[in-house]
Design an enzyme around this catalytic site. Structure first.
Site, PDB file in Angstrom:
ATOM      1  CG  ASP A 156      25.520   4.828  26.300  1.00 50.95           C
ATOM      2  OD1 ASP A 156      24.508   4.989  25.590  1.00 50.95           O
ATOM      3  OD2 ASP A 156      26.094   3.724  26.406  1.00 50.95           O
ATOM      4  N   GLY A 181      22.635  -7.312  23.872  1.00 55.34           N
ATOM      5  CA  GLY A 181      23.812  -6.974  24.676  1.00 55.34           C
ATOM      6  C   GLY A 181      23.567  -6.842  26.162  1.00 55.34           C
ATOM      7  CD  GLN A 227      19.566  -4.071  31.484  1.00 50.11           C
ATOM      8  OE1 GLN A 227      19.931  -4.579  32.537  1.00 50.11           O
ATOM      9  NE2 GLN A 227      19.593  -4.729  30.345  1.00 50.11           N
ATOM     10  CG  HIS A 258      19.726   0.493  35.280  1.00 46.49           C
ATOM     11  ND1 HIS A 258      20.414  -0.618  34.817  1.00 46.49           N
ATOM     12  CD2 HIS A 258      18.625   0.007  35.902  1.00 46.49           C
ATOM     13  CE1 HIS A 258      19.748  -1.709  35.144  1.00 46.49           C
ATOM     14  NE2 HIS A 258      18.664  -1.371  35.798  1.00 46.49           N
TER      15      HIS A 258
HETATM   16  P1  OAD Z   1      26.680  -6.995  31.338  1.00 46.59           P
HETATM   17  O1  OAD Z   1      28.087  -6.526  31.359  1.00 46.59           O
HETATM   18  O2  OAD Z   1      26.191  -7.822  32.461  1.00 46.59           O
HETATM   19  O3  OAD Z   1      26.401  -7.813  30.000  1.00 46.59           O
HETATM   20  C1  OAD Z   1      26.883  -7.360  28.762  1.00 46.59           C
HETATM   21  C2  OAD Z   1      26.401  -8.292  27.674  1.00 46.59           C
HETATM   22  O4  OAD Z   1      26.837  -7.752  26.433  1.00 46.59           O
HETATM   23  C3  OAD Z   1      26.954  -9.725  27.764  1.00 46.59           C
HETATM   24  O5  OAD Z   1      25.913 -10.660  27.584  1.00 46.59           O
HETATM   25  C4  OAD Z   1      27.948  -9.764  26.595  1.00 46.59           C
HETATM   26  O6  OAD Z   1      28.054 -11.061  26.018  1.00 46.59           O
HETATM   27  C5  OAD Z   1      27.318  -8.795  25.624  1.00 46.59           C
HETATM   28  N1  OAD Z   1      28.224  -8.218  24.620  1.00 46.59           N
HETATM   29  C6  OAD Z   1      29.569  -8.038  24.673  1.00 46.59           C
HETATM   30  N2  OAD Z   1      30.022  -7.478  23.539  1.00 46.59           N
HETATM   31  C7  OAD Z   1      28.944  -7.283  22.737  1.00 46.59           C
HETATM   32  C8  OAD Z   1      28.739  -6.723  21.436  1.00 46.59           C
HETATM   33  N3  OAD Z   1      29.751  -6.260  20.725  1.00 46.59           N
HETATM   34  N4  OAD Z   1      27.489  -6.701  20.944  1.00 46.59           N
HETATM   35  C9  OAD Z   1      26.433  -7.177  21.667  1.00 46.59           C
HETATM   36  N5  OAD Z   1      26.565  -7.717  22.889  1.00 46.59           N
HETATM   37  C10 OAD Z   1      27.794  -7.764  23.424  1.00 46.59           C
HETATM   38  O7  OAD Z   1      25.769  -5.675  31.138  1.00 46.59           O
HETATM   39  P2  OAD Z   1      24.218  -5.456  31.404  1.00 46.59           P
HETATM   40  O8  OAD Z   1      23.444  -6.698  31.196  1.00 46.59           O
HETATM   41  O9  OAD Z   1      23.831  -4.240  30.645  1.00 46.59           O
HETATM   42  O10 OAD Z   1      23.499  -1.400  36.277  1.00 46.59           O
HETATM   43  O11 OAD Z   1      24.222  -5.095  32.935  1.00 46.59           O
HETATM   44  C11 OAD Z   1      23.018  -4.744  33.558  1.00 46.59           C
HETATM   45  C12 OAD Z   1      23.260  -3.727  34.634  1.00 46.59           C
HETATM   46  O12 OAD Z   1      24.250  -4.195  35.539  1.00 46.59           O
HETATM   47  C13 OAD Z   1      23.820  -2.408  34.161  1.00 46.59           C
HETATM   48  O13 OAD Z   1      22.810  -1.520  33.693  1.00 46.59           O
HETATM   49  C14 OAD Z   1      24.499  -1.857  35.358  1.00 46.59           C
HETATM   50  C15 OAD Z   1      25.180  -3.127  35.826  1.00 46.59           C
HETATM   51  O14 OAD Z   1      25.516  -3.207  37.135  1.00 46.59           O
HETATM   52  C16 OAD Z   1      23.806  -0.553  37.275  1.00 46.59           C
HETATM   53  O15 OAD Z   1      24.937  -0.145  37.462  1.00 46.59           O
HETATM   54  C17 OAD Z   1      22.635  -0.140  38.107  1.00 46.59           C
END
Ligand code: OAD
Length: 230
Positions: free
Chosen positions: A89, A172, A86, A104
């Site tokens: 980068d 993540g 998703q 995305h």
């Molecule tokens: P989120 O910000 O919703 O979730 C990030 C996840 O990464 C959380 O579950 C954290 O606990 C976890 N996390 C934090 N630090 C970490 C680490 N060091 N190692 C592993 N995990 C870690 O991001 P996404 O689920 O990617 O879309 O969000 C989905 C979409 O929503 C994105 O692609 C973006 C956003 O709006 C668009 O903009 C279209």
């Protein structure tokens, strides 16, 4: 070779210094989604949206892949690995992964607002676009990002990959955003699912093996677990 399919989200790049969205201090605490990540927001205030992605793009150009990205790339020596990300980068590619689907879109690409096939690649030397920057047909350029309310063109291809997985790994992502989050349900019954995240994420599937660690450490643990599994 076993087919390992990996779904990644913003947490994958957190240890590379890229902000996540929904964690405390994340991007969606500082910006309204409606303003910067929707077609309506772009119509209302294009420069605000372009500035938001210009800043993201500069951060992405400056970032380096972390040990998690590198570990996934190394796994190509042992498995057929498909990354469905998703993330916008290109840290998976820069770590060496060769089969990466961007659900995305991609920060380094911009495209025409009238003809989506007119795509251009930006560079660290010229990382910005502004109102007035035009495609070859004379229309405004926009980020090649899938905004909320827009179709996700890569989802069918992603579903086909997950349907042929021998192992599914989720790293993540808070699994808040569909259709990406729904991909878990396409893995065949009985396929082991590993979820790497330092926080508690609720998966819409039972039998998930949770690795409560950050991406770098978590990928290391995943690799030793997979080596022990026949
Ligand atoms: P989120 O910000 O919703 O979730 C990030 C996840 O990464 C959380 O579950 C954290 O606990 C976890 N996390 C934090 N630090 C970490 C680490 N060091 N190692 C592993 N995990 C870690 O991001 P996404 O689920 O990617 O879309 O969000 C989905 C979409 O929503 C994105 O692609 C973006 C956003 O709006 C668009 O903009 C279209």
């Amino acid at each position: 070779m076993k087919h390992v399919v990996v779904l990644t989200g913003a947490g994958m790049s957190a240890e590379s210094g890229i902000a996540t969205f929904r964690d405390s201090g994340g991007l969606w605490e500082q910006h309204r989604v409606e303003d910067v990540a929707t077609p309506e927001g772009f119509r209302r205030n294009p420069q605000l949206v372009l500035d938001f992605y210009n800043a993201r793009r500069k951060a992405a150009f400056a970032a380096k892949p972390n040990a998690g990205h590198v570990g996934l790339a190394d796994m190509e020596r042992e498995y057929k690995v498909t990354i469905i990300t998703q993330n916008v980068d290109d840290l998976h590619e820069r770590a060496g992964s060769t089969h990466v689907l961007h659900l995305h879109g991609e920060l380094k690409k911009v495209r025409s607002t009238v003809d989506p096939s007119l795509v251009y690649e930006l560079t660290p030397e010229k990382p910005d676009i502004h109102v007035g920057d035009k495609c070859a047909k004379g229309s405004q350029l926009r980020p090649d990002i899938v905004w909320f309310g827009e179709a996700v063109p890569m989802i069918e291809e992603a579903i086909r990959e997950v349907e042929t997985a021998d192992v599914l790994v989720v790293i993540g992502t808070s699994l808040n955003v569909y259709p990406a989050a729904g991909l878990l349900n396409y893995a065949p019954a009985g396929v082991p699912v590993y979820l790497i995240d330092p926080n508690n994420v609720v998966a819409s599937r039972s039998g998930v093996h949770y690795i409560h660690k950050g991406a770098s450490e978590g990928v290391g643990e995943l690799r030793s677990l997979l080596r022990k599994t026949p």
